[in-house]
Design an enzyme around this catalytic site. Structure first.
Site, PDB file in Angstrom:
ATOM      1  N   GLN A   1       0.869  -1.139   0.097  1.00 52.38           N
ATOM      2  CA  GLN A   1      -0.033  -0.117  -0.211  1.00 52.38           C
ATOM      3  C   GLN A   1       0.990   1.195  -0.106  1.00 52.38           C
ATOM      4  OE1 GLN A   1      -3.231  -0.492   2.955  1.00 52.38           O
ATOM      5  NE2 GLN A   1      -2.008  -1.980   3.500  1.00 52.38           N
TER       6      GLN A   1
ATOM      7  N   HIS B   1      -1.431   1.710  -4.375  1.00 54.64           N
ATOM      8  CA  HIS B   1      -1.854   3.025  -4.088  1.00 54.64           C
ATOM      9  C   HIS B   1      -1.008   4.036  -4.864  1.00 54.64           C
ATOM     10  CE1 HIS B   1      -3.917   2.096  -0.179  1.00 54.64           C
ATOM     11  NE2 HIS B   1      -4.527   1.640  -1.274  1.00 54.64           N
TER      12      HIS B   1
ATOM     13  N   CYS C   1      -4.086  13.836 -20.578  1.00 53.53           N
ATOM     14  CA  CYS C   1      -3.888  12.612 -21.506  1.00 53.53           C
ATOM     15  C   CYS C   1      -3.285  11.278 -20.687  1.00 53.53           C
ATOM     16  CB  CYS C   1      -2.716  13.194 -22.504  1.00 53.53           C
ATOM     17  SG  CYS C   1      -1.143  13.212 -22.117  1.00 53.53           S
TER      18      CYS C   1
ATOM     19  N   GLY D   1       2.785  -4.486   9.032  1.00 47.42           N
ATOM     20  CA  GLY D   1       2.838  -2.962   9.418  1.00 47.42           C
ATOM     21  C   GLY D   1       1.446  -2.321   8.669  1.00 47.42           C
TER      22      GLY D   1
HETATM   23  P1  OAD Z   1      -1.405   3.095   9.234  1.00 48.43           P
HETATM   24  O1  OAD Z   1      -0.573   4.225   9.754  1.00 48.43           O
HETATM   25  O2  OAD Z   1      -2.917   3.137   9.257  1.00 48.43           O
HETATM   26  O3  OAD Z   1      -0.855   1.689   9.929  1.00 48.43           O
HETATM   27  C1  OAD Z   1       0.411   1.450  10.069  1.00 48.43           C
HETATM   28  C2  OAD Z   1       0.711   0.152  10.781  1.00 48.43           C
HETATM   29  O4  OAD Z   1       1.826  -0.072  11.229  1.00 48.43           O
HETATM   30  C3  OAD Z   1      -0.073   0.266  12.371  1.00 48.43           C
HETATM   31  O5  OAD Z   1      -0.725  -0.837  12.470  1.00 48.43           O
HETATM   32  C4  OAD Z   1       1.133   0.262  13.302  1.00 48.43           C
HETATM   33  O6  OAD Z   1       0.937  -0.501  14.470  1.00 48.43           O
HETATM   34  C5  OAD Z   1       2.065  -0.518  12.451  1.00 48.43           C
HETATM   35  N1  OAD Z   1       3.533  -0.233  12.681  1.00 48.43           N
HETATM   36  C6  OAD Z   1       4.053   0.854  13.273  1.00 48.43           C
HETATM   37  N2  OAD Z   1       5.367   0.711  13.366  1.00 48.43           N
HETATM   38  C7  OAD Z   1       5.740  -0.765  13.029  1.00 48.43           C
HETATM   39  C8  OAD Z   1       6.807  -1.359  12.775  1.00 48.43           C
HETATM   40  N3  OAD Z   1       8.126  -0.902  13.051  1.00 48.43           N
HETATM   41  N4  OAD Z   1       6.743  -2.773  12.417  1.00 48.43           N
HETATM   42  C9  OAD Z   1       5.484  -3.279  12.262  1.00 48.43           C
HETATM   43  N5  OAD Z   1       4.364  -2.637  12.319  1.00 48.43           N
HETATM   44  C10 OAD Z   1       4.390  -1.142  12.651  1.00 48.43           C
HETATM   45  O7  OAD Z   1      -0.784   2.646   7.397  1.00 48.43           O
HETATM   46  P2  OAD Z   1      -1.294   1.575   6.438  1.00 48.43           P
HETATM   47  O8  OAD Z   1      -2.113   0.739   7.179  1.00 48.43           O
HETATM   48  O9  OAD Z   1      -0.170   1.265   5.435  1.00 48.43           O
HETATM   49  O10 OAD Z   1      -3.733   5.094   1.643  1.00 48.43           O
HETATM   50  O11 OAD Z   1      -2.583   2.626   6.031  1.00 48.43           O
HETATM   51  C11 OAD Z   1      -3.365   2.146   4.826  1.00 48.43           C
HETATM   52  C12 OAD Z   1      -3.629   3.130   3.654  1.00 48.43           C
HETATM   53  O12 OAD Z   1      -4.275   4.346   4.711  1.00 48.43           O
HETATM   54  C13 OAD Z   1      -2.376   3.823   3.204  1.00 48.43           C
HETATM   55  O13 OAD Z   1      -1.690   2.969   2.266  1.00 48.43           O
HETATM   56  C14 OAD Z   1      -2.929   5.387   2.602  1.00 48.43           C
HETATM   57  C15 OAD Z   1      -3.910   5.790   3.983  1.00 48.43           C
HETATM   58  O14 OAD Z   1      -5.113   6.110   3.697  1.00 48.43           O
HETATM   59  C16 OAD Z   1      -3.702   6.018   0.474  1.00 48.43           C
HETATM   60  O15 OAD Z   1      -2.827   6.777   0.296  1.00 48.43           O
HETATM   61  C17 OAD Z   1      -4.596   5.571  -0.809  1.00 48.43           C
END
Ligand code: OAD
Length: 274
Positions: free
Chosen positions: A109, A146, A157, A218
């Site tokens: 993502q 994404h 275009c 993550g």
């Molecule tokens: P989030 O910020 O929602 O979630 C990040 C996750 O990573 C959380 O569950 C944390 O607990 C975990 N985390 C943090 N540090 C970590 C580490 N060192 N090791 C393992 N886990 C860790 O991010 P996403 O789930 O990627 O979409 O968010 C999904 C989408 O929401 C993104 O792609 C974006 C946003 O809207 C778009 O831009 C379309």
């Protein structure tokens, strides 16, 4: 409580290594947490990017139409900040695994380009020892749900190009323009309210459907359709393994959940010990 949570850490790691290592088809799904140790802010964490910048107001087609300069200024800052980050041990372990294992696929993502950078470095290393092929590199290339901060596309275009340049957002006249039709270029990322590219989504769904194991790393698993991919693996008879510092809605459906930072957990989980 999920049985998996009651096992001790070492046993859980052994079981996860076995599951992931013996899967004939593996899907790795990553979110912002995999890049946290590289210094890229997550979206919803305590220092989340979303907290200071109100992306719901900036990362939309309406915001771009109303004030493209402001939206480009924000993306320019993100490009600058993320562009200075380096892949961490989790990106590296994933890149090596997907390069070596033709049955592993990576879906991300993330728009930060760090998986791609780690892959470039792993390929360079393998090529110097005469090992990797174009075919293995293409299979190992992440499916980006994404888009990317480092790609732009034309608002009119079909022009689309890789673009790591700094953004001059002093005025609307200085914003990046399409070399083909001179219309405004926009970041090639999926904004709020926009659909994912159907072909990209379809290849991710095929990989999820075919996977024996979906390793989810993550992600808060709150944003669909990305968060539905592990459920698809499960519906098709596969299992879900999760790596996250916190529980998520997927923890309940995961056969195993490993609590920890992906930069520490993934090298142990994915590296074949001699
Ligand atoms: P989030 O910020 O929602 O979630 C990040 C996750 O990573 C959380 O569950 C944390 O607990 C975990 N985390 C943090 N540090 C970590 C580490 N060192 N090791 C393992 N886990 C860790 O991010 P996403 O789930 O990627 O979409 O968010 C999904 C989408 O929401 C993104 O792609 C974006 C946003 O809207 C778009 O831009 C379309």
């Amino acid at each position: 409580m999920n049985d998996a949570l009651q096992m001790d850490d070492a046993r859980r790691m052994d079981d996860a290594r076995h599951l992931v290592g013996s899967a004939s088809r593996l899907l790795i799904l990553t979110g912002a947490g995999v890049s946290a140790e590289s210094g890229v802010p997550t979206f919803r964490g305590p220092d989340g990017l979303w907290k200071t910048r109100r992306p719901e107001e900036l990362a939309t087609p309406q915001a771009f139409q109303a004030d493209p300069r402001l939206v480009w200024e924000w993306y320019g800052l993100r490009r600058e900040r993320v562009g200075a980050c380096r892949p961490n041990a989790a990106h590296e372990a994933i890149a090596r695994l997907t390069l070596e294992n033709g049955d592993a696929r990576l879906v991300t993502q993330n728009v930060d380009g760090l998986h791609e950078l780690a892959l470039e470095e792993a390929v360079a290393e393998e090529r110097s020892s005469g090992r990797s092929s174009d075919e293995s590199v293409s299979r190992a290339t992440p499916i980006r749900l994404h888009g990317s901060l480092f790609w732009t596309r034309c608002t009119v275009c079909d022009h689309r190009t890789a673009d790591r340049h700094p953004v001059d957002a002093d005025s609307e006249a200085s914003l990046p323009r399409c070399p083909k039709c001179q219309a405004l270029l926009r970041p090639d990322v999926v904004w709020f309210g926009e659909e994912l590219d159907p072909e990209i989504l379809e290849s991710a769904m095929e990989a999820a459907d075919a996977a024996e194991v979906c390793l989810v790393v993550g992600t808060s698993a709150l944003v669909h359709p990305a968060a539905s991919l592990p459920l698809l693996t499960k519906e098709s008879g596969g299992v879900v393994v999760e790596v996250n510092t916190e529980p998520t809605p997927l923890t309940e459906v995961a056969q195993l959940s490993l609590r920890g930072r992906s930069g520490q957990v993934l090298p142990r989980l994915l590296t074949v010990e001699p």
